[in-house]
Design a protein around this motif. Structure first.
Motif, PDB file in Angstrom:
ATOM      1  N   LYS A  97      -1.837 -32.189 -10.781  1.00 37.57           N
ATOM      2  CA  LYS A  97      -0.634 -31.405 -11.070  1.00 37.57           C
ATOM      3  C   LYS A  97      -0.775 -29.997 -10.502  1.00 37.57           C
ATOM      4  CE  LYS A  97       2.352 -29.854 -14.812  1.00 37.57           C
ATOM      5  NZ  LYS A  97       2.506 -28.524 -14.211  1.00 37.57           N
ATOM      6  N   SER A 157      -8.151 -28.402 -14.276  1.00 36.36           N
ATOM      7  CA  SER A 157      -7.073 -28.590 -15.250  1.00 36.36           C
ATOM      8  C   SER A 157      -7.090 -27.446 -16.247  1.00 36.36           C
ATOM      9  CB  SER A 157      -7.246 -29.918 -15.999  1.00 36.36           C
ATOM     10  OG  SER A 157      -6.217 -30.083 -16.969  1.00 36.36           O
ATOM     11  N   PRO A 172      -2.127 -31.184 -22.504  1.00 37.24           N
ATOM     12  CA  PRO A 172      -1.977 -32.625 -22.238  1.00 37.24           C
ATOM     13  C   PRO A 172      -1.355 -32.953 -20.890  1.00 37.24           C
ATOM     14  CG  PRO A 172      -1.284 -32.108 -24.483  1.00 37.24           C
ATOM     15  CD  PRO A 172      -1.516 -30.803 -23.798  1.00 37.24           C
ATOM     16  N   VAL A 173      -0.360 -32.176 -20.432  1.00 38.92           N
ATOM     17  CA  VAL A 173       0.309 -32.491 -19.174  1.00 38.92           C
ATOM     18  C   VAL A 173      -0.659 -32.357 -18.003  1.00 38.92           C
ATOM     19  CG1 VAL A 173       2.142 -31.805 -17.597  1.00 38.92           C
ATOM     20  CG2 VAL A 173       2.581 -31.852 -20.058  1.00 38.92           C
ATOM     21  N   LYS A 198      -6.514 -36.797 -15.002  1.00 33.37           N
ATOM     22  CA  LYS A 198      -6.934 -38.192 -15.200  1.00 33.37           C
ATOM     23  C   LYS A 198      -6.441 -39.077 -14.058  1.00 33.37           C
ATOM     24  CE  LYS A 198      -6.974 -41.737 -18.803  1.00 33.37           C
ATOM     25  NZ  LYS A 198      -6.518 -42.070 -20.178  1.00 33.37           N
ATOM     26  N   LYS A 199      -5.195 -38.862 -13.621  1.00 29.88           N
ATOM     27  CA  LYS A 199      -4.659 -39.633 -12.488  1.00 29.88           C
ATOM     28  C   LYS A 199      -5.423 -39.322 -11.209  1.00 29.88           C
ATOM     29  CE  LYS A 199       0.044 -40.136 -14.284  1.00 29.88           C
ATOM     30  NZ  LYS A 199       1.474 -39.721 -14.149  1.00 29.88           N
ATOM     31  N   ALA A 229     -10.195 -36.316 -22.705  1.00 31.25           N
ATOM     32  CA  ALA A 229      -8.843 -36.602 -22.222  1.00 31.25           C
ATOM     33  C   ALA A 229      -8.810 -36.737 -20.704  1.00 31.25           C
ATOM     34  CB  ALA A 229      -7.877 -35.500 -22.669  1.00 31.25           C
ATOM     35  N   ALA A 230      -9.638 -35.962 -20.015  1.00 33.32           N
ATOM     36  CA  ALA A 230      -9.700 -36.046 -18.551  1.00 33.32           C
ATOM     37  C   ALA A 230     -10.600 -37.185 -18.102  1.00 33.32           C
ATOM     38  CB  ALA A 230     -10.203 -34.729 -17.966  1.00 33.32           C
ATOM     39  N   ASN A 247      -3.408 -34.985 -18.078  1.00 36.54           N
ATOM     40  CA  ASN A 247      -2.924 -36.277 -17.598  1.00 36.54           C
ATOM     41  C   ASN A 247      -2.960 -36.327 -16.070  1.00 36.54           C
ATOM     42  OD1 ASN A 247      -1.717 -38.915 -18.044  1.00 36.54           O
ATOM     43  ND2 ASN A 247       0.177 -38.043 -17.247  1.00 36.54           N
TER      44      ASN A 247
END
Length: 248
Positions: free
Chosen positions: A11, A141, A145-146, A152-153, A193-194, A149
């Protein structure tokens, strides 16, 4: 052959380019020759951050097309000996293919201790080009959360393309904001989360951001610059503990 590292996020808006320029500066201060490659076709900003915007005539697309030799598209940072930049293509139409990027860096990598590739936001063609020659990835990051995410992608795609040496940088960290948001109970939850092993936490730092905006080196008093100095040491194999997060 120098270490080729892609700096990505999935992102946009996580401070990746500021971090790339600051990390390049930190590595050059250790006496290393460092080449930054701006992979953000049409939207590159490292030329401004490194103070070479006015010098720039050629970019990576000119090299790939054969219009100039590589040396003519490499610019020396005026405030840091050993730090260099190859600017991004002027338009997205000049995006470099992954195969050509591999060939180019197989040559350029011989002349530098570190090559840092600033990956564009998203996971499209620019992402594929930027990661093509990388041996390792720093996934950036912020602790929300955004963005996590997106990280993670990016992790999943990096693995699919064979870049399995990955480390997480939590950027723009503020302990006060982290507590106020009350999304994650602790830093371990952010890392989970990552799904990427942590290598650095870089605090929210107006001095670091101002340095990049004004094309000057970061102040020695900058907590962000200090964190990037510790990250540079870790990338070169030194065991450097994380600083206390309570003061950020």
């Amino acid at each position: 052959m120098g270490a080729i590292t892609v700096i990505t996020s999935g992102k946009g808006g996580v401070g990746k380019s500021t971090l790339t320029s600051g990390l390049g500066f930190a590595l050059s201060k250790r006496g290393r020759r460092v080449l930054l490659i701006d992979g953000d076709a049409g939207l590159g900003c490292l030329d401004h951050m490194l103070g070479v915007e006015e010098q720039k005539v050629f970019d990576i697309a000119d090299v790939v097309s054969g219009r100039v030799e590589p040396l003519k598209a490499v610019y020396s940072c005026p405030f840091s000996e050993g730090l260099f930049l190859m600017p991004a293509p002027a338009t997205e139409d000049d995006l470099i293919s992954p195969d050509i990027m591999k060939q180019l860096l197989s040559v350029l990598g011989r002349y530098y201790d570190h090559v840092l590739i600033d990956c564009p936001a998203g996971v499209g063609g620019g992402f594929q080009s930027a990661i093509a020659a990388a041996k390792r990835a720093l996934v950036v990051s912020t602790p929300d959360p955004v963005c996590l995410n997106g990280a993670k992608k990016a992790r999943t795609l990096l693995e699919e393309y064979g870049v399995r040496q990955q480390r997480l940088i939590i950027n723009r960290f503020s302990s006060r904001n982290f507590r106020t948001q009350n999304v994650y109970p602790d830093l371990d939850s952010v890392i989970d989360a990552a799904g990427i092993r942590l290598i650095a936490v870089v605090p929210e730092d107006a001095l670091l951001a101002a340095a990049a905006a004004n094309s000057v080196p970061a102040s020695p008093k900058s907590f962000g610059a200090m964190a990037l100095g510790r990250l540079a040491a870790r990338l070169e194999g030194e065991h450097v503990p994380l600083a206390s997060l309570q003061k950020f």
